[in-house]
Motif scaffolding. Structure first.
Motif, PDB file in Angstrom:
ATOM      1  N   ARG A  41      11.321   3.413   7.789  1.00 44.07           N
ATOM      2  CA  ARG A  41      10.625   3.122   6.533  1.00 44.07           C
ATOM      3  C   ARG A  41       9.206   2.668   6.863  1.00 44.07           C
ATOM      4  NH1 ARG A  41      14.278   2.792   2.140  1.00 44.07           N
ATOM      5  NH2 ARG A  41      16.414   2.724   2.864  1.00 44.07           N
ATOM      6  N   HIS A  80      -1.730   1.239  16.996  1.00 44.93           N
ATOM      7  CA  HIS A  80      -2.100   1.957  15.775  1.00 44.93           C
ATOM      8  C   HIS A  80      -3.514   2.458  16.011  1.00 44.93           C
ATOM      9  CE1 HIS A  80      -3.084   1.675  11.187  1.00 44.93           C
ATOM     10  NE2 HIS A  80      -2.833   2.911  11.555  1.00 44.93           N
ATOM     11  N   ASP A 135       5.655  -4.749  10.615  1.00 46.58           N
ATOM     12  CA  ASP A 135       6.837  -5.221   9.877  1.00 46.58           C
ATOM     13  C   ASP A 135       7.941  -4.160   9.864  1.00 46.58           C
ATOM     14  OD1 ASP A 135       5.545  -7.625   9.414  1.00 46.58           O
ATOM     15  OD2 ASP A 135       4.939  -7.103   7.370  1.00 46.58           O
ATOM     16  N   ALA A 136       7.559  -2.896   9.663  1.00 45.35           N
ATOM     17  CA  ALA A 136       8.536  -1.804   9.648  1.00 45.35           C
ATOM     18  C   ALA A 136       9.190  -1.644  11.017  1.00 45.35           C
ATOM     19  CB  ALA A 136       7.872  -0.499   9.219  1.00 45.35           C
ATOM     20  N   GLN A 161      -4.330  -4.431   7.527  1.00 48.18           N
ATOM     21  CA  GLN A 161      -3.160  -4.599   6.663  1.00 48.18           C
ATOM     22  C   GLN A 161      -2.151  -3.481   6.907  1.00 48.18           C
ATOM     23  OE1 GLN A 161      -4.871  -4.912   2.739  1.00 48.18           O
ATOM     24  NE2 GLN A 161      -4.832  -7.148   2.852  1.00 48.18           N
ATOM     25  N   ARG A 162      -2.638  -2.289   7.162  1.00 49.69           N
ATOM     26  CA  ARG A 162      -1.742  -1.166   7.454  1.00 49.69           C
ATOM     27  C   ARG A 162      -1.056  -1.377   8.807  1.00 49.69           C
ATOM     28  NH1 ARG A 162      -1.004   4.143   5.222  1.00 49.69           N
ATOM     29  NH2 ARG A 162      -1.078   5.816   6.766  1.00 49.69           N
ATOM     30  N   THR A 163      -1.807  -1.910   9.779  1.00 48.94           N
ATOM     31  CA  THR A 163      -1.196  -2.236  11.071  1.00 48.94           C
ATOM     32  C   THR A 163      -0.090  -3.261  10.866  1.00 48.94           C
ATOM     33  OG1 THR A 163      -3.245  -1.761  12.275  1.00 48.94           O
ATOM     34  CG2 THR A 163      -1.630  -3.163  13.384  1.00 48.94           C
ATOM     35  N   ARG A 164      -0.334  -4.248  10.020  1.00 49.50           N
ATOM     36  CA  ARG A 164       0.686  -5.264   9.759  1.00 49.50           C
ATOM     37  C   ARG A 164       1.912  -4.648   9.084  1.00 49.50           C
ATOM     38  NH1 ARG A 164       1.886 -10.753  10.482  1.00 49.50           N
ATOM     39  NH2 ARG A 164       3.975 -10.852   9.613  1.00 49.50           N
ATOM     40  N   GLN A 165       1.697  -3.738   8.150  1.00 46.51           N
ATOM     41  CA  GLN A 165       2.823  -3.057   7.500  1.00 46.51           C
ATOM     42  C   GLN A 165       3.632  -2.263   8.528  1.00 46.51           C
ATOM     43  OE1 GLN A 165       0.753  -0.707   4.599  1.00 46.51           O
ATOM     44  NE2 GLN A 165       0.754  -2.335   3.054  1.00 46.51           N
ATOM     45  N   LEU A 166       2.937  -1.598   9.441  1.00 46.92           N
ATOM     46  CA  LEU A 166       3.617  -0.860  10.503  1.00 46.92           C
ATOM     47  C   LEU A 166       4.419  -1.811  11.386  1.00 46.92           C
ATOM     48  CD1 LEU A 166       0.736   1.567  11.463  1.00 46.92           C
ATOM     49  CD2 LEU A 166       3.012   2.266  10.658  1.00 46.92           C
ATOM     50  N   PRO A 193       5.014   2.783   6.415  1.00 46.60           N
ATOM     51  CA  PRO A 193       4.154   2.819   5.234  1.00 46.60           C
ATOM     52  C   PRO A 193       3.865   4.253   4.794  1.00 46.60           C
ATOM     53  CG  PRO A 193       3.273   1.307   6.864  1.00 46.60           C
ATOM     54  CD  PRO A 193       4.417   2.041   7.510  1.00 46.60           C
ATOM     55  N   GLU A 194       3.553   4.403   3.516  1.00 48.47           N
ATOM     56  CA  GLU A 194       3.220   5.722   2.980  1.00 48.47           C
ATOM     57  C   GLU A 194       2.090   6.336   3.792  1.00 48.47           C
ATOM     58  OE1 GLU A 194       1.565   7.529  -1.174  1.00 48.47           O
ATOM     59  OE2 GLU A 194       2.987   5.873  -1.266  1.00 48.47           O
TER      60      GLU A 194
END
Length: 174
Positions: free
Chosen positions: A10, A150, A166-167, A159-164, A12-13
Protein backbone atom coordinates in the motif's frame (compact mmCIF):
# COMPACT_ATOMS: atom_id res chain seq x y z
CA UNK A 1 11.16 -11.57 3.81
CA UNK A 2 10.95 -11.70 0.03
CA UNK A 3 7.25 -12.49 0.33
CA UNK A 4 6.73 -9.31 2.35
CA UNK A 5 8.06 -7.25 -0.54
CA UNK A 6 6.17 -9.27 -3.17
CA UNK A 7 2.77 -8.70 -1.58
CA UNK A 8 0.92 -5.83 -3.16
CA UNK A 9 2.13 -2.96 -0.96
CA UNK A 10 0.00 0.00 0.00
CA UNK A 11 2.42 2.59 -1.29
CA UNK A 12 1.35 6.21 -1.80
CA UNK A 13 -0.60 7.02 -4.95
CA UNK A 14 1.63 7.26 -7.99
CA UNK A 15 3.82 4.25 -7.17
CA UNK A 16 3.62 0.94 -8.98
CA UNK A 17 2.42 -1.86 -6.69
CA UNK A 18 4.65 -4.33 -8.54
CA UNK A 19 8.10 -4.83 -7.05
CA UNK A 20 11.09 -4.73 -9.36
CA UNK A 21 14.66 -5.86 -8.80
CA UNK A 22 16.64 -4.36 -5.93
CA UNK A 23 17.57 -0.68 -6.19
CA UNK A 24 21.07 0.16 -7.37
CA UNK A 25 22.64 3.57 -6.97
CA UNK A 26 23.23 5.22 -10.36
CA UNK A 27 26.72 6.14 -9.12
CA UNK A 28 29.44 4.41 -7.11
CA UNK A 29 30.44 6.43 -4.07
CA UNK A 30 34.18 6.31 -3.47
CA UNK A 31 33.60 7.02 0.23
CA UNK A 32 32.99 3.76 2.11
CA UNK A 33 30.59 5.49 4.52
CA UNK A 34 28.34 6.71 1.70
CA UNK A 35 28.56 3.31 0.03
CA UNK A 36 27.54 1.45 3.24
CA UNK A 37 24.51 3.67 3.75
CA UNK A 38 23.23 3.22 0.18
CA UNK A 39 24.05 -0.49 -0.19
CA UNK A 40 21.61 -1.50 2.56
CA UNK A 41 18.64 -0.32 0.47
CA UNK A 42 19.92 -2.40 -2.44
CA UNK A 43 19.88 -5.64 -0.47
CA UNK A 44 23.48 -5.50 0.70
CA UNK A 45 23.01 -4.83 4.41
CA UNK A 46 25.73 -5.58 6.97
CA UNK A 47 26.19 -9.35 7.17
CA UNK A 48 27.26 -9.96 10.80
CA UNK A 49 24.45 -11.94 12.53
CA UNK A 50 22.21 -11.61 9.43
CA UNK A 51 19.48 -14.28 9.24
CA UNK A 52 17.38 -13.06 6.30
CA UNK A 53 17.46 -10.26 3.73
CA UNK A 54 15.31 -9.02 0.85
CA UNK A 55 15.20 -5.94 -1.37
CA UNK A 56 12.97 -4.49 -4.06
CA UNK A 57 12.29 -1.23 -5.84
CA UNK A 58 9.08 0.43 -6.98
CA UNK A 59 8.66 3.03 -9.74
CA UNK A 60 6.99 6.36 -9.06
CA UNK A 61 5.23 8.62 -11.53
CA UNK A 62 7.62 11.60 -11.24
CA UNK A 63 10.65 11.95 -13.55
CA UNK A 64 13.19 9.37 -12.39
CA UNK A 65 11.24 8.67 -9.22
CA UNK A 66 11.94 5.37 -7.55
CA UNK A 67 11.87 3.93 -4.06
CA UNK A 68 14.32 1.24 -3.02
CA UNK A 69 13.59 -0.90 0.01
CA UNK A 70 15.91 -3.24 1.88
CA UNK A 71 14.85 -5.44 4.80
CA UNK A 72 17.40 -7.30 6.91
CA UNK A 73 16.68 -9.46 9.96
CA UNK A 74 19.33 -10.12 12.60
CA UNK A 75 19.90 -12.23 15.71
CA UNK A 76 20.25 -10.71 19.15
CA UNK A 77 20.95 -7.00 19.30
CA UNK A 78 22.78 -6.94 15.96
CA UNK A 79 20.12 -4.78 14.23
CA UNK A 80 20.59 -2.11 16.87
CA UNK A 81 24.40 -2.20 16.48
CA UNK A 82 24.19 -2.10 12.69
CA UNK A 83 21.82 0.87 12.76
CA UNK A 84 24.24 2.71 15.08
CA UNK A 85 27.10 1.94 12.66
CA UNK A 86 25.07 3.09 9.66
CA UNK A 87 24.00 6.27 11.50
CA UNK A 88 27.68 7.12 12.05
CA UNK A 89 28.38 6.34 8.39
CA UNK A 90 25.56 8.67 7.30
CA UNK A 91 27.00 11.45 9.47
CA UNK A 92 30.41 10.91 7.85
CA UNK A 93 28.99 10.86 4.30
CA UNK A 94 29.22 14.58 3.55
CA UNK A 95 29.27 14.48 -0.24
CA UNK A 96 29.38 12.18 -3.25
CA UNK A 97 31.58 13.25 -6.14
CA UNK A 98 32.45 11.63 -9.44
CA UNK A 99 34.31 13.11 -12.39
CA UNK A 100 31.28 12.68 -14.67
CA UNK A 101 29.41 15.70 -13.32
CA UNK A 102 28.06 13.98 -10.22
CA UNK A 103 28.17 16.01 -7.04
CA UNK A 104 25.69 15.45 -4.23
CA UNK A 105 25.80 17.08 -0.80
CA UNK A 106 24.43 15.28 2.23
CA UNK A 107 22.28 16.86 4.92
CA UNK A 108 21.04 14.95 7.98
CA UNK A 109 17.30 15.17 8.63
CA UNK A 110 15.39 14.19 11.76
CA UNK A 111 13.12 11.17 11.52
CA UNK A 112 10.64 11.00 14.36
CA UNK A 113 8.06 8.52 15.54
CA UNK A 114 9.25 5.61 13.43
CA UNK A 115 9.61 2.14 14.94
CA UNK A 116 12.30 1.83 17.62
CA UNK A 117 14.74 4.31 16.10
CA UNK A 118 15.56 5.91 12.77
CA UNK A 119 18.00 8.25 11.03
CA UNK A 120 17.72 10.04 7.72
CA UNK A 121 19.54 12.15 5.21
CA UNK A 122 19.06 14.03 1.95
CA UNK A 123 21.53 13.97 -0.91
CA UNK A 124 20.97 16.88 -3.29
CA UNK A 125 22.87 18.07 -6.32
CA UNK A 126 23.71 16.78 -9.78
CA UNK A 127 23.93 13.30 -11.24
CA UNK A 128 25.90 13.28 -14.49
CA UNK A 129 25.13 16.98 -14.73
CA UNK A 130 21.35 16.64 -14.21
CA UNK A 131 19.45 17.67 -11.07
CA UNK A 132 19.10 14.72 -8.70
CA UNK A 133 17.65 14.16 -5.26
CA UNK A 134 17.90 11.16 -2.96
CA UNK A 135 16.36 10.77 0.49
CA UNK A 136 17.66 7.91 2.62
CA UNK A 137 16.11 6.56 5.82
CA UNK A 138 17.46 3.78 8.01
CA UNK A 139 15.13 2.45 10.71
CA UNK A 140 15.05 -0.41 13.18
CA UNK A 141 11.98 -2.28 14.31
CA UNK A 142 12.97 -4.98 16.78
CA UNK A 143 15.40 -7.33 15.03
CA UNK A 144 14.75 -5.87 11.56
CA UNK A 145 16.72 -3.13 9.83
CA UNK A 146 14.70 -1.24 7.22
CA UNK A 147 16.55 0.79 4.58
CA UNK A 148 14.73 3.11 2.20
CA UNK A 149 15.89 5.41 -0.58
CA UNK A 150 13.52 7.73 -2.47
CA UNK A 151 15.03 9.22 -5.62
CA UNK A 152 13.99 11.64 -8.34
CA UNK A 153 15.40 13.81 -11.08
CA UNK A 154 13.16 16.52 -9.65
CA UNK A 155 12.76 17.55 -6.02
CA UNK A 156 11.77 14.77 -3.65
CA UNK A 157 8.84 15.73 -1.45
CA UNK A 158 9.79 14.96 2.19
CA UNK A 159 6.13 14.25 3.00
CA UNK A 160 6.01 11.66 0.23
CA UNK A 161 9.21 10.08 1.58
CA UNK A 162 7.53 9.90 4.98
CA UNK A 163 4.44 8.26 3.46
CA UNK A 164 6.70 5.72 1.76
CA UNK A 165 8.52 5.06 5.02
CA UNK A 166 5.24 4.51 6.88
CA UNK A 167 4.09 2.08 4.16
CA UNK A 168 7.37 0.18 4.25
CA UNK A 169 7.32 -0.04 8.04
CA UNK A 170 3.80 -1.53 7.82
CA UNK A 171 5.11 -4.05 5.26
CA UNK A 172 8.05 -4.95 7.50
CA UNK A 173 5.84 -5.57 10.53
CA UNK A 174 3.29 -7.67 8.62
Amino acid sequence: MREVLKKEPRLPEGFSPRPEQAWRAPFTPADRNCRAVLEAAGGRAPTRALTAQAAASYQGDELGEQVGVGLARYTGAAAERHLADLARALEACRAVREGTGTHLRTTLVPVEEVADEAVGGELRGRLNGYPYTLDVVLARSGDTLVSLVHTSMAEVDPQRTRQLLDAVMRMASA
